[in-house]
Write a protein that holds these residues in place. Structure first.
Motif, PDB file in Angstrom:
ATOM      1  N   ASN A 270       9.579  -2.078  13.285  1.00 37.50           N
ATOM      2  CA  ASN A 270       8.765  -1.341  14.259  1.00 37.50           C
ATOM      3  C   ASN A 270       9.452  -0.068  14.752  1.00 37.50           C
TER       4      ASN A 270
ATOM      5  N   SER B 126       3.072  -6.435   8.987  1.00 43.22           N
ATOM      6  CA  SER B 126       2.593  -7.713   8.438  1.00 43.22           C
ATOM      7  C   SER B 126       2.457  -7.639   6.923  1.00 43.22           C
ATOM      8  N   GLU B 127       2.018  -6.499   6.436  1.00 37.79           N
ATOM      9  CA  GLU B 127       1.894  -6.290   4.987  1.00 37.79           C
ATOM     10  C   GLU B 127       3.266  -6.388   4.306  1.00 37.79           C
TER      11      GLU B 127
ATOM     12  N   SER C  71       0.860  -1.182   0.000  1.00 38.25           N
ATOM     13  CA  SER C  71       0.000   0.000   0.000  1.00 38.25           C
ATOM     14  C   SER C  71       0.899   1.237   0.000  1.00 38.25           C
TER      15      SER C  71
ATOM     16  N   PRO D 174       1.748  -2.915  13.609  1.00 38.31           N
ATOM     17  CA  PRO D 174       1.656  -4.349  13.308  1.00 38.31           C
ATOM     18  C   PRO D 174       1.011  -4.661  11.955  1.00 38.31           C
ATOM     19  N   ARG D 175      -0.014  -3.917  11.598  1.00 39.44           N
ATOM     20  CA  ARG D 175      -0.698  -4.178  10.323  1.00 39.44           C
ATOM     21  C   ARG D 175       0.208  -3.910   9.123  1.00 39.44           C
ATOM     22  N   ARG D 176       0.879  -2.778   9.112  1.00 45.62           N
ATOM     23  CA  ARG D 176       1.769  -2.433   7.990  1.00 45.62           C
ATOM     24  C   ARG D 176       2.996  -3.344   7.963  1.00 45.62           C
TER      25      ARG D 176
END
Length: 86
Positions: A56, A67-68, A22, A63-65
């Motif tokens: 991080n 994981s992406e 993204s 966490p979401r980004r």
């Protein structure tokens, strides 16, 4: 017109990840906002940051980004292995 695909490798410049991330994840990663290290220049640099659990440390990557980004590395077929801390 034939559609050409590009295989993402560790040697690729970071902009190769732009097609699979993204805009939010890519921009934060590429600029490494407020991180205590220089922005990654190659996909291999990103792979090393992920393996060293340093993504991080980039402001705006939760966490979401993260994981992406990790999923993109796996999708690219790179030797990424995430291990949860004990």
């Amino acid at each position: 017109m034939a559609h050409r695909t590009h295989r993402i490798t560790a040697a690729c410049p970071i902009h190769c990840l732009k097609a699979v991330l993204s805009a939010m994840a890519y921009n934060r990663l590429a600029l490494a906002y407020e991180a205590p290290f220089d922005p990654p220049r190659t996909v291999g640099d990103v792979l090393k940051l992920a393996q060293d659990d340093k993504l991080n440390e980039i402001t705006g990557l939760g966490p979401r980004r993260i994981s992406e980004i990790e999923a993109a590395l796996v999708f690219a077929g790179l030797p990424y292995r995430h291990t949860d801390p004990p």
